[in-house]
Design an enzyme around this catalytic site. Structure first.
Site, short mmCIF file in Angstrom:
data_model
loop_
_atom_site.label_atom_id
_atom_site.label_comp_id
_atom_site.label_asym_id
_atom_site.label_seq_id
_atom_site.Cartn_x
_atom_site.Cartn_y
_atom_site.Cartn_z
N ASP A 256 0.88 -1.18 0.00
CA ASP A 256 0.00 0.00 0.00
C ASP A 256 0.92 1.22 0.00
O ASP A 256 1.98 1.21 0.63
CB ASP A 256 -0.90 0.01 1.25
CG ASP A 256 -2.11 0.93 1.09
OD1 ASP A 256 -3.24 0.41 0.98
OD2 ASP A 256 -1.93 2.16 1.07
N CYS A 344 -14.15 -0.44 -7.42
CA CYS A 344 -15.23 0.03 -6.55
C CYS A 344 -15.76 1.38 -7.01
O CYS A 344 -16.44 2.07 -6.27
CB CYS A 344 -14.76 0.09 -5.09
SG CYS A 344 -13.37 1.20 -4.85
N1 SAH Z 1 -8.17 -3.95 -0.16
C1 SAH Z 1 -8.50 -3.13 0.97
C2 SAH Z 1 -9.14 -1.81 0.60
C3 SAH Z 1 -8.33 -0.97 -0.37
S1 SAH Z 1 -8.64 0.73 -0.24
C4 SAH Z 1 -9.38 -3.91 1.94
O1 SAH Z 1 -9.78 -5.05 1.66
O2 SAH Z 1 -9.70 -3.39 3.00
C5 SAH Z 1 -7.46 1.38 -1.33
C6 SAH Z 1 -6.04 1.48 -0.77
O3 SAH Z 1 -5.20 1.81 -1.85
C7 SAH Z 1 -5.82 2.57 0.29
O4 SAH Z 1 -5.35 1.98 1.46
C8 SAH Z 1 -4.78 3.51 -0.33
O5 SAH Z 1 -3.80 3.96 0.62
C9 SAH Z 1 -4.13 2.62 -1.36
N2 SAH Z 1 -3.52 3.28 -2.52
C10 SAH Z 1 -4.01 4.33 -3.23
N3 SAH Z 1 -3.21 4.61 -4.28
C11 SAH Z 1 -2.20 3.69 -4.25
C12 SAH Z 1 -1.07 3.42 -5.09
N4 SAH Z 1 -0.84 4.16 -6.18
N5 SAH Z 1 -0.27 2.40 -4.77
C13 SAH Z 1 -0.51 1.65 -3.66
N6 SAH Z 1 -1.55 1.85 -2.85
C14 SAH Z 1 -2.39 2.86 -3.13
#
Ligand code: SAH
Length: 400
Positions: A256, A344
């Site tokens: 992340d 989403c």
């Molecule tokens: N899969 C998670 C929810 C994902 S929410 C679950 O099951 O709970 C989306 C996440 O993507 C966030 O935590 C955000 O910090 C991360 N994110 C956003 N842009 C990103 C990027 N370019 N690279 C890595 N992570 C990213």
């Protein structure tokens, strides 16, 4: 019943409301009311009438492209504290049917906006705490009545209500929605999902603190994980990683871009598997990580990015984003690998998402088959009259 102001629709604009779609767009009204001339303020209850004067129902007024969010299509029903009590009892009755909460799952969505006939309101429950988000000024003004009704639901066991609408309400200085407990106070932050434990940070976390909408899909990841080398991209609180470990993965990598998310993931892995030495986590950009990793390193990859399109205007770029991201996964996943890929974004349809993934697959020239088509769980119900409520889309692909 008290008399409410009446907003009238232009001729021909009643069709979607007669089919119970809960949004009235400002362009459908004969005239957008204002506080000065009409005494109607944002968040007020209004009645909506067809062009011939027939009352269609009652809703919350707001300034914006959606002018009214309909709460009832019964012209005689009064919207008051009892109304919210009844709607919340209906929402709780559905969750009871779904066996939520249960001994093994105490994190669930109790109110899913239009899906529970309460447009503008989201309530997620974590044990004895409900986290409530208003997306409309009307729900903001009703927050105390709603919070009180939540604590009175017989089987939900809600003791505290944390109100978290600073970022979900349209910006209006006079609303001043402070994030805070409006009933009770802090009583623990650990919730269960399918018997696994998760620390939920509703104070600082995204949305209500946890993505309850991936519960069933996380369970499916668990079932495919045995013996696999799993990569969980966009891991946030590490939900998929914990299920993969529980399912017997050989190793799990969580990625992340947020360091805070990585520490939440590490804490949740430690909570369920103290001393676990087959989990690694990295606070880096997902695209960079995929570029730098070896081909064939992982045979189960999860891609659950944030909504690439928050609005329709961003649709084209969002589809390109999904295509690029998935293309990288198809390029790197091991032979016989399983790819869980999600969107989403409400603005992206199931067909558009599938097409973006299809293009990515074709680019990789690999043999790809669809094993499952995923969506949101039943505690995020879709009002049949409001298809926009179907926002979570996922594909499970077998990649040779
Ligand atoms: N899969 C998670 C929810 C994902 S929410 C679950 O099951 O709970 C989306 C996440 O993507 C966030 O935590 C955000 O910090 C991360 N994110 C956003 N842009 C990103 C990027 N370019 N690279 C890595 N992570 C990213």
């Amino acid at each position: 019943m008290t008399t409410l102001p009446i907003l009238r629709l232009k001729r021909g604009k009643e069709d979607s409301l007669d089919r119970f779609h809960p949004w009235v767009f400002s362009g459908a009204l004969t005239r957008m009311p204002d506080a000065e001339h009409d005494g109607i303020e944002e968040g007020d209850l209004v009645q909506v009438a067809a062009s011939d004067g027939r009352i269609i129902g009652t809703g919350h007024f707001q300034i914006g492209s959606i002018a009214v969010r309909m709460l009832t299509f019964d012209a005689t029903e009064t919207v008051d504290a009892d109304f919210f009590g009844r709607r919340l009892a209906d929402a709780a009755a559905l969750r009871h049917t779904l066996r939520l909460p249960s001994e093994t799952t105490t994190a669930y969505r109790l109110v899913h906006g239009e899906g529970d006939f309460l447009p503008g309101l989201v309530v997620d429950v974590y044990g004895a705490t409900a986290v409530m988000q208003a997306h409309s000024p009307g729900m903001h003004f009703a927050r105390h009545a709603i919070a009180e009704a939540l604590t009175k639901l017989p089987d939900a066991g809600i003791k505290s209500v944390y109100y978290k609408s600073e970022t979900t309400l349209p910006y209006k200085a006079h609303l001043d929605p402070q994030n805070d407990y409006i009933v009770g106070s802090y009583i623990g932050d650990t919730a269960l999902e399918n018997g696994l434990q998760f620390r939920v940070d509703w104070l600082k976390g995204q949305k209500t603190g946890f993505f309850v909408d991936q519960r069933d899909n996380r369970d499916l990841v668990g079932r495919y994980s045995a013996g696999r080398s799993v990569l969980n991209m966009f891991c946030y609180t590490g939900g998929f990683s914990v299920y993969a470990l529980a399912g017997g993965a050989r190793s799990v990598v969580s990625v992340d871009s947020s360091a805070k998310a990585i520490s939440l993931t590490d804490a949740n892995v430690e909570l369920n598997f103290p001393g676990c030495d087959i989990h690694k986590s990295f606070a880096v950009d997902a695209f960079k990580y995929l570029d730098s990793m070896e081909s064939g390193e992982h045979d189960l990859i999860i891609l659950d990015p944030p909504a690439f399109a928050k609005h329709r205007s961003a649709l084209h770029n969002a589809l390109q984003g999904y295509r690029r991201l998935n293309a990288k996964a198809f390029e790197k996943i091991a032979h016989g690998g399983i790819l869980f890929t999600f969107s989403c974004s409400q603005a992206v349809s199931k067909e558009q998402f599938r097409l973006a993934v299809f293009s990515a697959a074709a680019q990789s020239r690999r043999r790809v088959r669809i094993l499952h088509q995923l969506t949101q769980p039943a505690d995020h119900p879709i009002n049949i009259y409001h298809p926009e409520g179907e926002y979570l889309k996922g594909l499970v692909l077998y990649v040779e």
